[in-house]
Design a protein around this motif. Structure first.
Motif, PDB file in Angstrom:
ATOM      1  N   TRP A  19     -11.772  17.716 -42.816  1.00 39.63           N
ATOM      2  CA  TRP A  19     -11.045  17.155 -43.952  1.00 39.63           C
ATOM      3  C   TRP A  19      -9.569  17.527 -43.868  1.00 39.63           C
ATOM      4  CZ3 TRP A  19     -12.804  13.322 -46.448  1.00 39.63           C
ATOM      5  CH2 TRP A  19     -14.171  13.185 -46.748  1.00 39.63           C
ATOM      6  N   HIS A  20      -9.279  18.700 -43.333  1.00 38.76           N
ATOM      7  CA  HIS A  20      -7.893  19.165 -43.250  1.00 38.76           C
ATOM      8  C   HIS A  20      -7.080  18.314 -42.279  1.00 38.76           C
ATOM      9  CE1 HIS A  20      -5.299  22.674 -44.307  1.00 38.76           C
ATOM     10  NE2 HIS A  20      -4.642  22.282 -43.228  1.00 38.76           N
ATOM     11  N   MET A  21      -7.696  17.913 -41.183  1.00 37.72           N
ATOM     12  CA  MET A  21      -6.976  17.186 -40.145  1.00 37.72           C
ATOM     13  C   MET A  21      -7.003  15.672 -40.328  1.00 37.72           C
ATOM     14  SD  MET A  21      -7.973  19.317 -36.698  1.00 37.72           S
ATOM     15  CE  MET A  21      -7.356  20.978 -36.415  1.00 37.72           C
ATOM     16  N   LEU A  22      -7.979  15.170 -41.058  1.00 36.24           N
ATOM     17  CA  LEU A  22      -8.146  13.724 -41.198  1.00 36.24           C
ATOM     18  C   LEU A  22      -6.900  12.988 -41.687  1.00 36.24           C
ATOM     19  CD1 LEU A  22     -10.053  11.276 -41.057  1.00 36.24           C
ATOM     20  CD2 LEU A  22     -10.805  11.831 -43.387  1.00 36.24           C
ATOM     21  N   PRO A  23      -6.187  13.478 -42.705  1.00 36.75           N
ATOM     22  CA  PRO A  23      -5.000  12.735 -43.167  1.00 36.75           C
ATOM     23  C   PRO A  23      -3.918  12.585 -42.104  1.00 36.75           C
ATOM     24  CG  PRO A  23      -5.681  14.340 -44.812  1.00 36.75           C
ATOM     25  CD  PRO A  23      -6.460  14.643 -43.573  1.00 36.75           C
ATOM     26  N   GLY A  24      -3.927  13.446 -41.098  1.00 30.51           N
ATOM     27  CA  GLY A  24      -2.932  13.361 -40.042  1.00 30.51           C
ATOM     28  C   GLY A  24      -3.013  12.087 -39.230  1.00 30.51           C
ATOM     29  N   LEU A  25      -4.112  11.342 -39.368  1.00 25.55           N
ATOM     30  CA  LEU A  25      -4.263  10.083 -38.640  1.00 25.55           C
ATOM     31  C   LEU A  25      -3.554   8.925 -39.343  1.00 25.55           C
ATOM     32  CD1 LEU A  25      -8.028  10.324 -37.634  1.00 25.55           C
ATOM     33  CD2 LEU A  25      -6.023  10.917 -36.268  1.00 25.55           C
ATOM     34  N   ALA A  49      -3.026   6.761 -52.419  1.00 25.73           N
ATOM     35  CA  ALA A  49      -4.449   6.521 -52.653  1.00 25.73           C
ATOM     36  C   ALA A  49      -5.304   7.226 -51.606  1.00 25.73           C
ATOM     37  CB  ALA A  49      -4.735   5.021 -52.656  1.00 25.73           C
ATOM     38  N   VAL A  50      -4.847   7.172 -50.348  1.00 29.29           N
ATOM     39  CA  VAL A  50      -5.581   7.854 -49.275  1.00 29.29           C
ATOM     40  C   VAL A  50      -5.588   9.355 -49.504  1.00 29.29           C
ATOM     41  CG1 VAL A  50      -5.585   8.397 -46.807  1.00 29.29           C
ATOM     42  CG2 VAL A  50      -5.152   6.049 -47.571  1.00 29.29           C
ATOM     43  N   LEU A  51      -4.401   9.909 -49.805  1.00 32.83           N
ATOM     44  CA  LEU A  51      -4.298  11.348 -50.038  1.00 32.83           C
ATOM     45  C   LEU A  51      -5.133  11.780 -51.242  1.00 32.83           C
ATOM     46  CD1 LEU A  51      -0.477  11.892 -49.406  1.00 32.83           C
ATOM     47  CD2 LEU A  51      -2.351  12.768 -47.997  1.00 32.83           C
ATOM     48  N   ILE A  52      -5.036  10.993 -52.318  1.00 31.87           N
ATOM     49  CA  ILE A  52      -5.776  11.333 -53.526  1.00 31.87           C
ATOM     50  C   ILE A  52      -7.276  11.228 -53.296  1.00 31.87           C
ATOM     51  CG2 ILE A  52      -6.281  10.589 -55.890  1.00 31.87           C
ATOM     52  CD1 ILE A  52      -3.304   9.801 -56.111  1.00 31.87           C
ATOM     53  N   SER A  53      -7.701  10.199 -52.551  1.00 32.51           N
ATOM     54  CA  SER A  53      -9.128  10.033 -52.273  1.00 32.51           C
ATOM     55  C   SER A  53      -9.676  11.213 -51.489  1.00 32.51           C
ATOM     56  CB  SER A  53      -9.363   8.735 -51.492  1.00 32.51           C
ATOM     57  OG  SER A  53      -8.987   7.614 -52.253  1.00 32.51           O
ATOM     58  N   ILE A  54      -8.933  11.623 -50.456  1.00 36.97           N
ATOM     59  CA  ILE A  54      -9.374  12.771 -49.651  1.00 36.97           C
ATOM     60  C   ILE A  54      -9.344  14.038 -50.495  1.00 36.97           C
ATOM     61  CG2 ILE A  54      -8.842  14.222 -47.667  1.00 36.97           C
ATOM     62  CD1 ILE A  54      -7.847  11.707 -46.249  1.00 36.97           C
ATOM     63  N   ALA A  55      -8.255  14.204 -51.269  1.00 37.56           N
ATOM     64  CA  ALA A  55      -8.129  15.394 -52.113  1.00 37.56           C
ATOM     65  C   ALA A  55      -9.248  15.447 -53.144  1.00 37.56           C
ATOM     66  CB  ALA A  55      -6.771  15.396 -52.817  1.00 37.56           C
ATOM     67  N   ALA A  56      -9.568  14.299 -53.755  1.00 35.47           N
ATOM     68  CA  ALA A  56     -10.623  14.250 -54.760  1.00 35.47           C
ATOM     69  C   ALA A  56     -11.983  14.560 -54.144  1.00 35.47           C
ATOM     70  CB  ALA A  56     -10.644  12.879 -55.428  1.00 35.47           C
ATOM     71  N   THR A  57     -12.215  14.034 -52.943  1.00 32.70           N
ATOM     72  CA  THR A  57     -13.485  14.299 -52.261  1.00 32.70           C
ATOM     73  C   THR A  57     -13.642  15.783 -51.966  1.00 32.70           C
ATOM     74  OG1 THR A  57     -13.447  12.095 -51.249  1.00 32.70           O
ATOM     75  CG2 THR A  57     -14.884  13.753 -50.245  1.00 32.70           C
ATOM     76  N   VAL A  58     -12.553  16.389 -51.478  1.00 32.36           N
ATOM     77  CA  VAL A  58     -12.593  17.829 -51.194  1.00 32.36           C
ATOM     78  C   VAL A  58     -12.812  18.615 -52.478  1.00 32.36           C
ATOM     79  CG1 VAL A  58     -11.267  19.801 -50.374  1.00 32.36           C
ATOM     80  CG2 VAL A  58     -11.192  17.639 -49.113  1.00 32.36           C
ATOM     81  N   VAL A 104       2.504  19.124 -39.664  1.00 27.91           N
ATOM     82  CA  VAL A 104       2.467  20.588 -39.752  1.00 27.91           C
ATOM     83  C   VAL A 104       1.185  21.043 -40.448  1.00 27.91           C
ATOM     84  CG1 VAL A 104       3.593  22.629 -40.715  1.00 27.91           C
ATOM     85  CG2 VAL A 104       4.987  20.779 -39.777  1.00 27.91           C
ATOM     86  N   LEU A 105       0.882  20.401 -41.574  1.00 31.41           N
ATOM     87  CA  LEU A 105      -0.285  20.796 -42.362  1.00 31.41           C
ATOM     88  C   LEU A 105      -1.601  20.428 -41.670  1.00 31.41           C
ATOM     89  CD1 LEU A 105       1.098  19.727 -45.833  1.00 31.41           C
ATOM     90  CD2 LEU A 105       0.231  22.020 -45.310  1.00 31.41           C
ATOM     91  N   ALA A 106      -1.695  19.181 -41.214  1.00 27.75           N
ATOM     92  CA  ALA A 106      -2.959  18.705 -40.658  1.00 27.75           C
ATOM     93  C   ALA A 106      -3.289  19.366 -39.331  1.00 27.75           C
ATOM     94  CB  ALA A 106      -2.906  17.184 -40.491  1.00 27.75           C
ATOM     95  N   PHE A 107      -2.321  19.394 -38.430  1.00 26.73           N
ATOM     96  CA  PHE A 107      -2.619  19.824 -37.068  1.00 26.73           C
ATOM     97  C   PHE A 107      -2.171  21.261 -36.767  1.00 26.73           C
ATOM     98  CE2 PHE A 107      -2.179  15.144 -36.875  1.00 26.73           C
ATOM     99  CZ  PHE A 107      -3.501  14.851 -36.561  1.00 26.73           C
TER     100      PHE A 107
END
Length: 213
Positions: A19-25, A49-58, A104-107
């Motif tokens: 989940w941490h690395m996924l947004p880096g794509l 929306a992508v960031l919020i969706s991933i953040a909400a899922t986490v 920086v954050l993702a990878f």
């Protein structure tokens, strides 16, 4: 410098790293999607929306990935997503800065934990809870990936400032990753995503306007 045996990665930690690395794509996807510069409200909305969706899922599944039962998830999620969203909002004409921070954050940060827990090894002298392998991985993976995401967005045909050389992208990446790696490695009560995100925002933006804007 004492060495520690590899802690290994639990299923929860592997899920957390994914989940941490996924947004880096996301920036890589945008290489193939023509988009205006400054970033349009629509694209910003999609990115949010992508960031919020991933953040909400986490956030919803936090108990499955938390390292301890009382570990707070809000600061971790907001520190990560908020850093990127802040730059997309404040600097819509410089999306490359937001994507560099995302790198920086993702990878960088993602690799530090992945490698550190997998390999173990010598501890950092200023923080015995962190390993030299994890610190090195933050830099070794974070710098090229951050440079790639920054450079990739600057090759957008509609980029206001035009393309940059790989050397410039590498310099901006180093300016963001190295301080962020140190920030991640210190012993602090402040969540590491918050520390790394804010450090990367300040350093990437400063380097961008000094060398590439």
């Amino acid at each position: 410098m004492n060495a520690a045996a590899p802690a290994g990665l639990s299923r929860a930690e592997r899920l957390r790293r994914g989940w941490h690395m996924l947004p880096g794509l996301l920036p890589v996807v945008l290489w193939f999607v023509p988009h205006a510069d400054p970033v349009s409200p629509t694209l910003r909305l999609i990115a949010f929306a992508v960031l919020i969706s991933i953040a909400a899922t986490v956030a919803v599944r936090w108990r499955r990935v938390a390292r301890r039962a009382d570990e707070p998830g809000t600061a971790s999620v907001l520190g990560y997503a908020g850093s990127v969203a802040l730059l997309l909002t404040v600097l819509p004409g410089h999306a490359e800065c937001a994507f560099a921070v995302l790198g920086v954050l993702a990878f960088g940060d993602g690799s530090a934990t992945l490698v550190g827990k997998s390999l173990g090894g010598p501890r950092l002298p200023w923080n015995r809870e962190k390993s030299l392998a994890g610190f090195a991985a933050f830099i070794a993976v974070g710098v090229p990936m951050t440079a790639l995401l920054y450079w990739g967005e600057r090759t957008n045909p509609e980029a206001l400032d035009g393309p940059v050389t790989p050397a410039t992208a590498w310099a901006v990446a180093c300016a963001g990753v190295l301080p962020a790696a140190v920030s991640e490695s210190v012993d602090s009560a402040v969540n590491d995503n918050v520390r790394v995100g804010l450090t990367a925002v300040v350093c990437v933006v400063a380097a961008h306007f000094a060398w590439a804007a």
